[in-house]
Design an enzyme around this catalytic site. Structure first.
Site, PDB file in Angstrom:
ATOM      1  CG  HIS A 101      -1.774  -1.705   1.454  1.00 14.82           C
ATOM      2  ND1 HIS A 101      -2.599  -1.573   0.567  1.00 14.82           N
ATOM      3  CD2 HIS A 101      -1.659  -2.208   2.205  1.00 14.82           C
ATOM      4  CE1 HIS A 101      -3.250  -2.930   0.731  1.00 14.82           C
ATOM      5  NE2 HIS A 101      -2.419  -3.067   2.065  1.00 14.82           N
ATOM      6  CD  GLU A 152      -3.158  -3.998   5.687  1.00 15.50           C
ATOM      7  OE1 GLU A 152      -3.806  -3.461   5.119  1.00 15.50           O
ATOM      8  OE2 GLU A 152      -3.318  -5.321   5.083  1.00 15.50           O
ATOM      9  CG  HIS A 191       1.059  -6.525   3.472  1.00 17.89           C
ATOM     10  ND1 HIS A 191       1.241  -5.278   2.982  1.00 17.89           N
ATOM     11  CD2 HIS A 191      -0.550  -6.766   2.978  1.00 17.89           C
ATOM     12  CE1 HIS A 191      -0.596  -4.485   2.253  1.00 17.89           C
ATOM     13  NE2 HIS A 191      -0.882  -5.206   2.546  1.00 17.89           N
ATOM     14  NE  ARG A 202      -4.852  -8.163  -7.311  1.00 15.27           N
ATOM     15  CZ  ARG A 202      -5.548  -7.832  -6.805  1.00 15.27           C
ATOM     16  NH1 ARG A 202      -5.301  -7.063  -9.057  1.00 15.27           N
ATOM     17  NH2 ARG A 202      -6.645  -7.550  -7.042  1.00 15.27           N
TER      18      ARG A 202
HETATM   19 ZN    ZN Z   1      -2.944  -4.807   3.448  1.00 18.13          ZN
END
Ligand code: ZN
Length: 312
Positions: A97, A115, A172, A192
């Site tokens: 991200h 996150e 991740h 991605r």
């Molecule tokens: Zn994520």
């Protein structure tokens, strides 16, 4: 006297999803391959509705705009957090991200995404992908462009109760069989990097290689800095898991009764195991709610585990 805001979650079907959000959590899921429960969300891609009381039928984003006092007049043009339960029946794509600055510039003013994951369930010997093994930008590009995934990806063992902080720029991926509760910034921007060559409706899903290379942190943060092992066994007390620039998160194991003082702008609670009550209102696994600003003291009773959060 302010009311508790109970959420009606929004569900997302994903190629890697399963049926546990129905079979284990008791939610009315839209079908097989349900991967995500957006449990407390005001994001346009999944805006939760208030279940009961004065604000029944209103969305969380509406309340943020129309009733700012409920959130302690927290500044910002949108509700800052998003709470999800994720059931990975299969491996998720390898992703990363952006931070607020990159997302603001390149994604129409969106927030970036920091996150964190509380591992609710994991099979024996489970692993996750956190970070990578490239030593510099040149090696990062070479590993990605030449598909050196085995060398590139850093897999770490995880078990139920582990807690993982994922800063922007961290590569991740959750692997099949793992169930998590995710607390994150209110953002849906994901790049991605690699999707195991899988097809969706006969086609590979889009990759975002250039943007990923832009934002991936090199070298990666150490495993020790990402996977946080905190003793969360103490009953009837708020065990802090993390405090960062965006959120504070606690684990709360209720066994008997506890009084929680709501002294924060607002307090989000998710029941992830067991059952009980809050101020006489019955609670069970899968319930998510917000104690608004000025709520005062809440009485929790029963035998249940909760993940609690607020803005930083
Ligand atoms: Zn994520």
């Amino acid at each position: 006297m302010s009311e508790i805001l109970f959420m009606a979650p929004v569900f997302k079907q994903m190629i890697w999803g399963g049926n546990k959000l129905g079979s284990k959590w008791g939610y009315a899921i839209p079908g097989e391959n349900t991967g995500e429960c957006w449990a407390v969300s005001a994001h346009p891609n999944g805006d939760c509705t208030i279940k009961e009381g004065t604000f029944a039928g209103k969305t969380l984003s509406q309340l943020w705009t129309e009733e700012p006092q409920l959130f302690g007049d927290t500044t910002g043009d949108r509700f800052p957090l998003l709470i999800k339960i994720i059931d990975a029946n299969d491996d998720l794509s390898i992703q990363v991200h952006p931070d607020d600055i990159y997302a603001g510039k390149n994604e129409n003013g969106s927030f970036g995404k920091t996150e964190c994951w509380y591992i609710l369930d994991a099979p024996e010997g489970a692993t996750l992908v956190i970070g990578h093994n490239a030593k510099d930008k040149a090696e990062l590009e070479d590993m990605i462009h030449n598909g050196r995934w085995e060398e590139f990806l850093r897999e770490v063992p995880v078990k139920r109760g582990d807690f993982i902080q994922i800063d922007p720029g961290t590569v991740h991926a959750i692997k099949g069989g793992i169930e998590i509760l995710e607390t994150q910034q209110n953002s849906d921007i994901t790049y991605r990097v690699y999707d195991y060559g899988r097809l969706q409706n006969g086609k590979p899903r889009e990759l975002h290689i250039a943007k990923s290379i832009d934002v991936i942190t090199v070298p990666a943060k150490s495993v020790e800095e990402s996977v946080i092992n905190i003793s969360t066994d103490a009953k009837n007390t708020m065990n802090q898991l993390i405090s960062c620039n965006y959120y504070r998160v606690w684990k709360l194991d209720v066994d008997g009764s506890i009084e929680v003082s709501q002294d924060y702008p607002f307090l989000i609670m998710s029941v992830v195991e067991g059952e009980g009550q809050i101020d006489g209102h019955s609670l069970k696994k899968g319930d998510h709610f917000i104690l608004p600003n000025g709520f005062g003291k809440a009485q929790l009773q029963g035998k249940m585990e909760l993940i609690v959060s607020t803005v930083a």
